[in-house]
Design a protein around this motif. Structure first.
Motif, PDB file in Angstrom:
ATOM      1  N   GLU A  10       0.854  -1.195   0.000  1.00  0.00           N
ATOM      2  CA  GLU A  10       0.000   0.000   0.000  1.00  0.00           C
ATOM      3  C   GLU A  10       0.882   1.234   0.000  1.00  0.00           C
ATOM      4  O   GLU A  10       1.849   1.331   0.766  1.00  0.00           O
ATOM      5  CB  GLU A  10      -0.893   0.018   1.236  1.00  0.00           C
ATOM      6  CG  GLU A  10      -1.789   1.248   1.311  1.00  0.00           C
ATOM      7  CD  GLU A  10      -2.594   1.273   2.601  1.00  0.00           C
ATOM      8  OE1 GLU A  10      -2.680   2.357   3.208  1.00  0.00           O
ATOM      9  OE2 GLU A  10      -3.117   0.217   3.001  1.00  0.00           O
ATOM     10  N   THR A  23      -1.075  13.221  -4.434  1.00  0.00           N
ATOM     11  CA  THR A  23      -1.126  12.552  -5.740  1.00  0.00           C
ATOM     12  C   THR A  23       0.016  13.045  -6.622  1.00  0.00           C
ATOM     13  O   THR A  23       0.582  14.119  -6.392  1.00  0.00           O
ATOM     14  CB  THR A  23      -2.455  12.833  -6.466  1.00  0.00           C
ATOM     15  OG1 THR A  23      -2.556  14.251  -6.723  1.00  0.00           O
ATOM     16  CG2 THR A  23      -3.650  12.370  -5.638  1.00  0.00           C
ATOM     17  N   THR A  55      -0.420   0.468  -9.645  1.00  0.00           N
ATOM     18  CA  THR A  55      -1.430   0.657  -8.598  1.00  0.00           C
ATOM     19  C   THR A  55      -2.774   0.091  -9.037  1.00  0.00           C
ATOM     20  O   THR A  55      -3.002  -0.196 -10.224  1.00  0.00           O
ATOM     21  CB  THR A  55      -1.602   2.145  -8.263  1.00  0.00           C
ATOM     22  OG1 THR A  55      -2.244   2.809  -9.361  1.00  0.00           O
ATOM     23  CG2 THR A  55      -0.259   2.809  -7.997  1.00  0.00           C
ATOM     24  N   SER A  56      -3.663  -0.038  -8.072  1.00  0.00           N
ATOM     25  CA  SER A  56      -5.006  -0.577  -8.360  1.00  0.00           C
ATOM     26  C   SER A  56      -5.794   0.324  -9.290  1.00  0.00           C
ATOM     27  O   SER A  56      -6.723  -0.126  -9.973  1.00  0.00           O
ATOM     28  CB  SER A  56      -5.773  -0.771  -7.048  1.00  0.00           C
ATOM     29  OG  SER A  56      -5.797   0.444  -6.301  1.00  0.00           O
ATOM     30  N   SER A  57      -5.430   1.607  -9.355  1.00  0.00           N
ATOM     31  CA  SER A  57      -6.119   2.538 -10.259  1.00  0.00           C
ATOM     32  C   SER A  57      -5.519   2.524 -11.661  1.00  0.00           C
ATOM     33  O   SER A  57      -5.997   3.239 -12.557  1.00  0.00           O
ATOM     34  CB  SER A  57      -6.052   3.961  -9.691  1.00  0.00           C
ATOM     35  OG  SER A  57      -4.707   4.418  -9.650  1.00  0.00           O
ATOM     36  N   VAL A  85      -0.770   8.349  -9.341  1.00  0.00           N
ATOM     37  CA  VAL A  85      -0.584   7.575  -8.116  1.00  0.00           C
ATOM     38  C   VAL A  85      -1.025   8.417  -6.935  1.00  0.00           C
ATOM     39  O   VAL A  85      -0.791   9.624  -6.897  1.00  0.00           O
ATOM     40  CB  VAL A  85       0.891   7.129  -7.957  1.00  0.00           C
ATOM     41  CG1 VAL A  85       1.829   8.324  -7.869  1.00  0.00           C
ATOM     42  CG2 VAL A  85       1.046   6.243  -6.735  1.00  0.00           C
ATOM     43  N   ALA A  86      -1.662   7.789  -5.960  1.00  0.00           N
ATOM     44  CA  ALA A  86      -2.176   8.518  -4.804  1.00  0.00           C
ATOM     45  C   ALA A  86      -1.850   7.768  -3.523  1.00  0.00           C
ATOM     46  O   ALA A  86      -1.725   6.528  -3.508  1.00  0.00           O
ATOM     47  CB  ALA A  86      -3.684   8.706  -4.929  1.00  0.00           C
ATOM     48  N   ASP A  89      -3.194   4.099  -2.263  1.00  0.00           N
ATOM     49  CA  ASP A  89      -3.414   3.139  -3.342  1.00  0.00           C
ATOM     50  C   ASP A  89      -2.816   1.775  -3.001  1.00  0.00           C
ATOM     51  O   ASP A  89      -1.708   1.684  -2.456  1.00  0.00           O
ATOM     52  CB  ASP A  89      -2.739   3.622  -4.642  1.00  0.00           C
ATOM     53  CG  ASP A  89      -3.547   4.674  -5.378  1.00  0.00           C
ATOM     54  OD1 ASP A  89      -4.698   4.910  -4.978  1.00  0.00           O
ATOM     55  OD2 ASP A  89      -2.993   5.260  -6.342  1.00  0.00           O
ATOM     56  N   ALA A  91      -1.067  -1.547  -4.518  1.00  0.00           N
ATOM     57  CA  ALA A  91      -0.184  -1.646  -5.686  1.00  0.00           C
ATOM     58  C   ALA A  91       0.547  -2.972  -5.694  1.00  0.00           C
ATOM     59  O   ALA A  91       0.692  -3.631  -4.663  1.00  0.00           O
ATOM     60  CB  ALA A  91       0.820  -0.495  -5.687  1.00  0.00           C
TER      61      ALA A  91
END
Length: 426
Positions: A10, A23, A55-57, A85-86, A89, A91
């Motif tokens: 994370e 971000t 990342t998951s996004s 990226v934030a 997130d 990852a």
């Protein structure tokens, strides 16, 4: 990252230009900190890992290096390749496997090298610094003199023998005191906590592992993964410190291929085979030395035989031989002066020679004239005319120099003037 090159984590912090942000968008240089990571942070001489974070996004971060701060905080250094990226997130962290493989092979090789050096050179050898990169390793040791060719060959052979055993590399977690008591070697510059990793490798040797060291770096599973080991240089760093650079595995194969190419190119240029190249080189060196001797003899004959701008005259009852020469090294001039003095029997010899833009001026006086004629006085007069200072030697032979070949005639004239004044005074 000791056991896996891929792990989930994370994102806990994102830094841009050293400042925390929430971000970071595509194209931004970042340092990223996670709750856990398989990436190795640079320490103990081993360079940090590279790789990628997704990342998951959908953001992709290309990691070019990993640094370790404040003890155990790993900062992934790179650029956001796409997406945003934030902090927070989830990852996936993936280490560049090929680079890690090369780095760990080089790191394990430093352990084998260290032990081989101690066995060959003595127990005084200790690590004074190291660099473990993907393409090479560098190892600094305490040793008072250069290693001989036999030393280098013996150390290489010992390390490669341990590699060929393909013996498992063992790792144990212990307290520092227990590790040292068990025979582990603590390395220069390392800071150890309450628990340390003890790395043993090289197979059994007289009842113990060949190499046992405290080390937090990454290593091969067995020594066979190193492939091959080759020392490419050994040099001085400072008084009592020697530096060894070496390559392993693919890096060593690349080195061998490069050397083979150079060998065959050299053999082709000399129109011989690789096997016959050493003999051909020795023959060329001998031939060059013979030709150099012939050139020296020819220059001496030119100078003593009256050619090449020779001039001989009487000044105040003294025979003066003047020679102006081109392309003659300063080291040859004194011998020429002595020969001309012998040929004159009685007189003064002056040679001015230009070689690679520098002027050398040598004056010789035969023994019968030294009570009244001083070579040092004459050469200093010439040096002053050349724009230089000083000059020195003995009453029968003196030397000076200058940087302006255009002033040679003035230098010779200045020497003649001193001789003429002597004649008038007499």
């Amino acid at each position: 990252g000791y056991d896996t090159l891929v792990a989930e984590g994370e994102v806990r912090a994102v830094l841009v230009n050293g400042l925390e942000v929430q971000t970071a968008a595509a194209g931004t240089e970042v340092q990223l900190v996670a709750n856990q990571t398989p990436f190795y942070g640079e320490s103990g001489g081993q360079q940090g890992d590279s790789g990628r974070i997704v990342t998951s996004s959908g953001a992709v971060i290309i990691v070019r290096d990993t640094a370790k701060h404040l003890g155990d905080v790993h900062a992934h250094i790179g650029i956001v390749d796409s997406g945003t990226v934030a902090v927070g997130d989830a990852a996936e962290f993936t280490v560049a496997a090929d680079r890690r493989m090369r780095v760990r092979a080089n790191h394990s090789a430093t352990h084998l090298l260290h032990e081989a050096l101690r066995r060959r050179l003595g127990d005084h050898v200790g690590q004074k610094g190291s660099l473990v990169a993907a393409d090479r390793l560098r190892f600094d040791i305490s040793h008072p003199k250069p290693m001989t060719a036999d030393d280098i060959a013996a150390v290489e052979a010992d390390v490669n023998e341990r590699i060929r055993t393909a013996a498992a590399v063992g790792t144990r977690l212990m307290t520092p005191d227990a590790a040292v008591a068990a025979g582990a070697m603590a390395l220069f510059g390392e800071k150890y906590g309450d628990e340390v990793r003890v790395v043993a490798m090289g197979g059994e040797d007289e009842g113990r592992s060949y190499s046992v060291e405290l080390c937090g770096g990454t290593h091969v599973a067995n020594t066979g993964e190193i492939g091959v080991f080759k020392i490419i240089s050994e040099s001085a760093v400072s008084a009592g410190i020697r530096r060894i650079e070496a390559v392993t595995g693919i890096g060593a194969l690349d080195h061998f291929a490069h050397e083979s190419t150079l060998l065959h190119e050299a053999a082709g240029a000399l129109k011989t085979t690789a096997d016959d190249l050493p003999a051909r080189v020795v023959a060329l060196i001998d031939e060059r030395r013979r030709l150099e001797r012939e050139v020296v003899d020819l220059r001496r004959k030119l100078a003593t035989g009256g050619g090449g701008g020779a001039d001989q005259r009487e000044i105040g009852g003294v025979t003066v031989a003047l020679r102006r020469l081109e392309g003659v090294p300063a080291r040859e001039l004194k011998g020429m002066v002595d020969e001309i003095k012998t040929a004159l029997g009685s007189g003064v010899v002056v040679i001015a020679a230009v070689d690679e833009g520098r002027v050398s001026l040598v004056v010789g006086v035969t023994a019968d004239l030294t009570p009244g004629v001083d070579a040092v006085q004459l050469v200093r007069a010439g040096a002053e005319a050349l724009g230089g200072k000083g000059g020195g030697g003995r009453p029968d032979l003196a030397q000076a120099g200058g940087a302006d070949p255009e002033r040679i005639d003035a230098a010779l004239a200045a020497i003649e003037a001193v001789l003429a004044q002597r004649a008038v005074a007499a």
